[in-house]
Structure formats: C-alpha cells, structure tokens
Design an enzyme around this catalytic site. Structure first.
Site, mmCIF file in Angstrom:
data_model
loop_
_atom_site.group_PDB
_atom_site.id
_atom_site.type_symbol
_atom_site.label_atom_id
_atom_site.label_comp_id
_atom_site.label_asym_id
_atom_site.label_seq_id
_atom_site.Cartn_x
_atom_site.Cartn_y
_atom_site.Cartn_z
ATOM 1 N NE ARG A 92 110.233 26.366 5.506
ATOM 2 C CZ ARG A 92 109.294 27.200 5.107
ATOM 3 N NH1 ARG A 92 108.500 27.783 5.976
ATOM 4 N NH2 ARG A 92 109.161 27.498 3.834
ATOM 5 N NE ARG A 119 109.453 29.782 -1.252
ATOM 6 C CZ ARG A 119 109.864 29.070 -0.211
ATOM 7 N NH1 ARG A 119 111.092 28.629 -0.147
ATOM 8 N NH2 ARG A 119 109.032 28.799 0.753
ATOM 9 C CE LYS A 164 102.374 32.321 4.325
ATOM 10 N NZ LYS A 164 103.835 32.522 4.152
ATOM 11 N NE ARG A 168 102.707 32.516 -2.182
ATOM 12 C CZ ARG A 168 102.834 31.476 -1.346
ATOM 13 N NH1 ARG A 168 101.795 30.770 -1.006
ATOM 14 N NH2 ARG A 168 104.002 31.180 -0.851
ATOM 15 N NE ARG A 190 108.508 24.266 0.928
ATOM 16 C CZ ARG A 190 107.693 25.284 1.142
ATOM 17 N NH1 ARG A 190 106.913 25.299 2.216
ATOM 18 N NH2 ARG A 190 107.642 26.287 0.303
HETATM 19 P P1 AMP Z 1 104.226 27.775 0.269
HETATM 20 O O1 AMP Z 1 104.214 26.363 0.746
HETATM 21 O O2 AMP Z 1 103.002 28.534 0.675
HETATM 22 O O3 AMP Z 1 105.504 28.503 0.640
HETATM 23 O O4 AMP Z 1 104.183 27.717 -1.333
HETATM 24 C C1 AMP Z 1 105.203 27.079 -2.071
HETATM 25 C C2 AMP Z 1 105.115 27.497 -3.532
HETATM 26 O O5 AMP Z 1 103.860 27.082 -4.078
HETATM 27 C C3 AMP Z 1 105.178 28.987 -3.794
HETATM 28 O O6 AMP Z 1 106.508 29.484 -3.839
HETATM 29 C C4 AMP Z 1 104.491 29.075 -5.160
HETATM 30 O O7 AMP Z 1 105.336 28.614 -6.191
HETATM 31 C C5 AMP Z 1 103.365 28.056 -4.995
HETATM 32 N N1 AMP Z 1 102.146 28.662 -4.399
HETATM 33 C C6 AMP Z 1 101.583 28.354 -3.197
HETATM 34 N N2 AMP Z 1 100.476 29.065 -2.975
HETATM 35 C C7 AMP Z 1 100.325 29.871 -4.058
HETATM 36 C C8 AMP Z 1 99.381 30.861 -4.412
HETATM 37 N N3 AMP Z 1 98.360 31.199 -3.611
HETATM 38 N N4 AMP Z 1 99.531 31.484 -5.610
HETATM 39 C C9 AMP Z 1 100.546 31.171 -6.445
HETATM 40 N N5 AMP Z 1 101.487 30.248 -6.167
HETATM 41 C C10 AMP Z 1 101.389 29.588 -4.981
#
Ligand code: AMP
Length: 216
Positions: free
Chosen positions: A127, A173, A13, A88, A162
């Site tokens: 990654r 996740r 994404k 989400r 990360r």
């Molecule tokens: P991402 O970079 O989108 O993979 O997000 C990394 C982490 O941030 C996720 O595993 C969640 O802990 C938190 N996170 C990101 N976006 C959301 C969201 N829309 N709702 C809840 N937690 C989020």
C-alpha cells in the site's frame, strides 16, 4: 447517519470511508490521519505519538478521545460522521458514546470489515498514499492510472509509503487489534449495532455491500 468502520489494519476502512465521504455528505474522521498530521506538523503531540505509531502500538486513549472531541465540537454543521480507526479500545467506545449523547447524536451502525490475516499483510505491504490528499493506493489491487500522478488531486511525485506499513510494525498493529480492538465486536453486537461484511471483495463490491447495509 453516524457510522463506525471497524476492522484490522489493512481491512480497507480508509478507502471505504473516503468513497462514502465523496458519495454522501458525510465526514471521515480518521484518528490515524489526525495523528499523522500532528506528527508532520512537529507539534509536541506529534513528537509524542510518532514513535508509538511507528512501532505499531496504540496511542493513549486520552489523546485520541481529545482529537475526536475537538472535531465534534468544531464540525457542528456535519450531518454524518464516518469514524475510521476510532474507537480502538473499550474506553474509547464508551467515550464516543458519551460524546455523541452530549451532541444529541446517535450511532447508526458499526460495520465490521472482515479480512483474513494473510490478505491483510499483502495489502499493507503493497500500500502507498498520496501525501497531498491522503488517497490510498495498492501496487496490485488499486494502482493509480499514471504511475507518479495521484488520480484524486493530480499531484505529481507525491506518493509515499507509511512508516508503519512494514511487516514488523504490522505484526504489532495486528496484535493491538486482536488484544484491544476486537473486544469491540462483542461490545457493539451486544448493543445491537454491529453488522459484518466481507472486506476481501474488491473496492466497488465492498462499497456496494456497505451501501446496502446503510440502506442508501
Ligand atoms: P491507522 O491509520 O488507523 O492505521 O492508524 C495508524 C496508527 O495510529 C495506529 O497504528 C496507532 O498507532 C495510531 N492510532 C490511530 N487511531 C488510534 C486510536 N483510535 N487509538 C490509538 N491509537 C490510534
């Protein structure tokens, strides 16, 4: 045009959102990036979310909805948003729908990026990102041209892995995705805004498929 990229962690994404942002005058809104920025800045919010993110759990709806509301409030000149990693949960999806109505905007399409779990784990574990500009790389599928220089911003030695891109956090996740986020597929399908695409293809092919969906 306002779009949502929906898919499990590692579906690509963020990578696709960045390419769309560069190709068209759209703005990527990644709640993950926003949360990482607040974590880095050491704010109260940052401290609160750091542990949740590292474990791979979801941050509470009120926090992420607040972040998106703030961006929509500030960025009045932007014509198109790419929502990446948001919504989400169903509550977030309802909140986004209300926010867009309040701003006189509509949701054009929700693009579901489908990738099987085995491929996801390989992608996530290999990654890494540039800490200066956020560019995403993969050691096998998308390495930088020079091993320690970011192709995008030319920063040297800026790559990092990360904290949540490890097998244990990834499992959480993925669980959170199936439990809380995958119901959004049915939600947007029922609203007639969902289109699915194969996220297993290489980056350029997937971008081409997304452009076809968007009609651009
Ligand atoms: P991402 O970079 O989108 O993979 O997000 C990394 C982490 O941030 C996720 O595993 C969640 O802990 C938190 N996170 C990101 N976006 C959301 C969201 N829309 N709702 C809840 N937690 C989020």
């Amino acid at each position: 045009m306002n779009i949502i990229l929906l898919g499990p962690p590692g579906a690509g994404k963020g990578t696709q959102a960045r390419i769309l942002e560069e190709s068209f005058s759209m703005k990527q809104l990644s709640t993950g990036d926003m949360l990482r920025a607040s974590k880095k800045s050491g704010t109260e919010l940052g401290k609160k979310v750091a542990q949740v993110m590292e474990k791979g759990d979801l941050v509470t709806d009120d926090i992420v909805i607040g972040l998106i509301a703030e961006e929509l409030e500030l960025r009045t000149k932007i014509k198109g948003f790419i929502f990446d990693g948001f919504p989400r949960t169903l509550a977030q999806a309802d909140a986004l729908s209300d926010l867009l109505v309040q701003k006189g905007k509509t949701l054009s399409v929700v693009i579901e990026m489908k990738v099987d779990d085995e491929a996801l784990i390989r992608r996530v574990v290999g990654r890494f990102n540039c800490k200066e500009c956020g560019e995403v790389y993969h050691k096998d599928n998308n390495p930088p041209k020079q091993s320690n220089i970011c192709d995008n911003c030319n920063s040297e030695n800026s790559f990092f892995h990360r904290a949540d891109d490890n097998e244990e956090s990834f499992k959480n996740r993925l669980m959170a995705y199936y439990r809380d986020t995958s119901p959004l597929i049915g939600y947007y399908h029922a609203k007639g805004t969902l289109v699915s695409t194969d996220g297993l293809m290489d980056i350029e092919t997937t971008h081409g498929n997304i452009c076809q969906i968007l009609g651009v």
